[in-house]
Write a protein that holds these residues in place. Structure first.
Motif, PDB file in Angstrom:
ATOM      1  N   VAL A 131      30.229  42.567  45.473  1.00  0.00           N
ATOM      2  CA  VAL A 131      30.330  41.592  44.397  1.00  0.00           C
ATOM      3  C   VAL A 131      31.461  41.921  43.430  1.00  0.00           C
ATOM      4  CG1 VAL A 131      28.682  42.727  42.874  1.00  0.00           C
ATOM      5  CG2 VAL A 131      28.977  40.273  42.739  1.00  0.00           C
ATOM      6  N   TYR A 132      31.855  43.181  43.331  1.00  0.00           N
ATOM      7  CA  TYR A 132      32.837  43.591  42.342  1.00  0.00           C
ATOM      8  C   TYR A 132      34.275  43.472  42.828  1.00  0.00           C
ATOM      9  CZ  TYR A 132      31.998  47.735  45.110  1.00  0.00           C
ATOM     10  OH  TYR A 132      31.811  48.595  46.156  1.00  0.00           O
ATOM     11  N   ASP A 133      34.514  43.000  44.064  1.00  0.00           N
ATOM     12  CA  ASP A 133      35.882  42.845  44.548  1.00  0.00           C
ATOM     13  C   ASP A 133      36.063  41.437  45.080  1.00  0.00           C
ATOM     14  OD1 ASP A 133      38.386  42.926  45.615  1.00  0.00           O
ATOM     15  OD2 ASP A 133      38.113  44.862  46.579  1.00  0.00           O
ATOM     16  N   ARG A 134      36.710  40.601  44.306  1.00  0.00           N
ATOM     17  CA  ARG A 134      36.875  39.204  44.668  1.00  0.00           C
ATOM     18  C   ARG A 134      37.883  39.014  45.799  1.00  0.00           C
ATOM     19  NH1 ARG A 134      34.618  36.046  40.527  1.00  0.00           N
ATOM     20  NH2 ARG A 134      34.018  37.328  38.773  1.00  0.00           N
ATOM     21  N   GLY A 135      38.730  39.998  46.073  1.00  0.00           N
ATOM     22  CA  GLY A 135      39.726  39.867  47.129  1.00  0.00           C
ATOM     23  C   GLY A 135      39.279  40.425  48.467  1.00  0.00           C
ATOM     24  N   THR A 152      40.172  37.133  34.164  1.00  0.00           N
ATOM     25  CA  THR A 152      41.535  37.617  34.391  1.00  0.00           C
ATOM     26  C   THR A 152      41.749  38.095  35.822  1.00  0.00           C
ATOM     27  OG1 THR A 152      41.010  39.894  33.794  1.00  0.00           O
ATOM     28  CG2 THR A 152      41.660  38.409  31.994  1.00  0.00           C
ATOM     29  N   GLY A 153      40.662  38.374  36.544  1.00  0.00           N
ATOM     30  CA  GLY A 153      40.777  38.912  37.902  1.00  0.00           C
ATOM     31  C   GLY A 153      40.617  40.419  37.952  1.00  0.00           C
ATOM     32  N   ARG A 154      40.629  41.075  36.790  1.00  0.00           N
ATOM     33  CA  ARG A 154      40.424  42.523  36.758  1.00  0.00           C
ATOM     34  C   ARG A 154      38.941  42.820  36.626  1.00  0.00           C
ATOM     35  NH1 ARG A 154      44.200  45.856  32.923  1.00  0.00           N
ATOM     36  NH2 ARG A 154      42.895  44.900  31.350  1.00  0.00           N
ATOM     37  N   CYS A 155      38.491  43.869  37.288  1.00  0.00           N
ATOM     38  CA  CYS A 155      37.075  44.230  37.230  1.00  0.00           C
ATOM     39  C   CYS A 155      36.924  45.734  37.439  1.00  0.00           C
ATOM     40  CB  CYS A 155      36.280  43.466  38.282  1.00  0.00           C
ATOM     41  SG  CYS A 155      36.878  43.697  39.951  1.00  0.00           S
ATOM     42  N   CYS A 156      35.759  46.245  37.102  1.00  0.00           N
ATOM     43  CA  CYS A 156      35.453  47.644  37.354  1.00  0.00           C
ATOM     44  C   CYS A 156      33.952  47.780  37.604  1.00  0.00           C
ATOM     45  CB  CYS A 156      35.916  48.542  36.219  1.00  0.00           C
ATOM     46  SG  CYS A 156      34.977  48.381  34.716  1.00  0.00           S
ATOM     47  N   LEU A 157      33.610  48.831  38.278  1.00  0.00           N
ATOM     48  CA  LEU A 157      32.214  49.110  38.598  1.00  0.00           C
ATOM     49  C   LEU A 157      31.787  50.349  37.833  1.00  0.00           C
ATOM     50  CD1 LEU A 157      29.821  48.333  40.537  1.00  0.00           C
ATOM     51  CD2 LEU A 157      30.663  50.159  42.003  1.00  0.00           C
ATOM     52  N   LEU A 206      31.666  44.755  36.098  1.00  0.00           N
ATOM     53  CA  LEU A 206      32.166  44.173  34.862  1.00  0.00           C
ATOM     54  C   LEU A 206      33.485  43.452  35.127  1.00  0.00           C
ATOM     55  CD1 LEU A 206      31.370  47.216  32.553  1.00  0.00           C
ATOM     56  CD2 LEU A 206      30.046  45.098  32.812  1.00  0.00           C
ATOM     57  N   ASN A 207      33.466  42.140  34.973  1.00  0.00           N
ATOM     58  CA  ASN A 207      34.635  41.293  35.212  1.00  0.00           C
ATOM     59  C   ASN A 207      35.276  40.929  33.877  1.00  0.00           C
ATOM     60  OD1 ASN A 207      34.298  40.915  38.155  1.00  0.00           O
ATOM     61  ND2 ASN A 207      32.356  40.058  37.490  1.00  0.00           N
ATOM     62  N   GLU A 208      36.556  41.266  33.731  1.00  0.00           N
ATOM     63  CA  GLU A 208      37.254  41.041  32.470  1.00  0.00           C
ATOM     64  C   GLU A 208      37.328  39.542  32.158  1.00  0.00           C
ATOM     65  OE1 GLU A 208      41.320  42.429  30.232  1.00  0.00           O
ATOM     66  OE2 GLU A 208      41.388  42.123  32.395  1.00  0.00           O
ATOM     67  N   TRP A 209      37.004  39.196  30.916  1.00  0.00           N
ATOM     68  CA  TRP A 209      36.976  37.818  30.452  1.00  0.00           C
ATOM     69  C   TRP A 209      37.838  37.686  29.213  1.00  0.00           C
ATOM     70  CZ3 TRP A 209      35.175  33.115  31.835  1.00  0.00           C
ATOM     71  CH2 TRP A 209      35.039  32.148  30.839  1.00  0.00           C
ATOM     72  N   ASP A 210      38.811  36.790  29.270  1.00  0.00           N
ATOM     73  CA  ASP A 210      39.663  36.504  28.125  1.00  0.00           C
ATOM     74  C   ASP A 210      39.174  35.201  27.495  1.00  0.00           C
ATOM     75  OD1 ASP A 210      42.233  37.027  26.604  1.00  0.00           O
ATOM     76  OD2 ASP A 210      42.559  34.968  27.310  1.00  0.00           O
ATOM     77  N   THR A 211      38.991  35.183  26.179  1.00  0.00           N
ATOM     78  CA  THR A 211      38.418  34.006  25.522  1.00  0.00           C
ATOM     79  C   THR A 211      39.319  32.779  25.645  1.00  0.00           C
ATOM     80  OG1 THR A 211      39.308  34.812  23.431  1.00  0.00           O
ATOM     81  CG2 THR A 211      36.999  35.269  23.875  1.00  0.00           C
ATOM     82  N   ASP A 212      40.618  32.975  25.824  1.00  0.00           N
ATOM     83  CA  ASP A 212      41.540  31.841  25.939  1.00  0.00           C
ATOM     84  C   ASP A 212      41.689  31.335  27.369  1.00  0.00           C
ATOM     85  OD1 ASP A 212      42.074  31.935  23.200  1.00  0.00           O
ATOM     86  OD2 ASP A 212      43.649  33.436  23.501  1.00  0.00           O
ATOM     87  N   SER A 213      41.759  32.271  28.339  1.00  0.00           N
ATOM     88  CA  SER A 213      42.075  31.858  29.713  1.00  0.00           C
ATOM     89  C   SER A 213      40.956  32.079  30.725  1.00  0.00           C
ATOM     90  CB  SER A 213      43.336  32.592  30.186  1.00  0.00           C
ATOM     91  OG  SER A 213      43.152  33.988  30.110  1.00  0.00           O
ATOM     92  N   GLY A 214      39.836  32.652  30.316  1.00  0.00           N
ATOM     93  CA  GLY A 214      38.720  32.876  31.243  1.00  0.00           C
ATOM     94  C   GLY A 214      38.861  34.194  31.988  1.00  0.00           C
TER      95      GLY A 214
END
Length: 116
Positions: free
Chosen positions: A95-99, A49-54, A39-47
């Motif tokens: 897939v859940y860690d973009r870094g 956020t870079g935060r995620c959790c499994l 689950l990748n956090e999505w902000d309606t204004d900025s898209g």
């Protein structure tokens, strides 16, 4: 199987605080108990956020018995602990860690320098 999905900031905060233990989604991916949701956090204004959790899907329910629309399902979910040491030696980052790909590239560069 790991399903990568967006989650709105408010829902993400509830999940991270432990207040949310379920997800209601359109079941167009064939979600099954034992599958994982990245689950990748999505902000309606900025898209994103870079935060995620499994989370792991423990149980799925659907139908009018639970007052769900046709094609939707309720899933009980449990957050999973992600340890960075687990995937450092894997060829493909999860897939859940973009870094993770940056960490892997640095590690491979160091190994290449030492073997020359």
């Amino acid at each position: 199987m790991i399903h990568e999905l967006k989650i709105y900031t408010g829902h993400f905060e509830q999940l991270m605080s432990g207040c949310k233990s379920f997800e209601i989604l359109k079941n167009d991916r064939g979600f099954m108990p034992g599958d994982y949701l990245a689950l990748n956090e999505w902000d309606t204004d900025s898209g994103y956020t870079g935060r995620c959790c499994l989370v792991q899907i423990m149980n799925t329910e659907s139908g009018t018995k639970y007052f769900l629309k046709n094609g939707y399902g309720a899933m009980s979910i449990v957050p999973q602990k992600i340890s960075p040491m687990v995937y450092l030696n894997e060829l493909k980052p999860p897939v859940y860690d973009r870094g993770a790909d940056k960490i892997l590239r640095r590690k491979r560069q160091k190994q290449t320098r030492h073997t020359r």
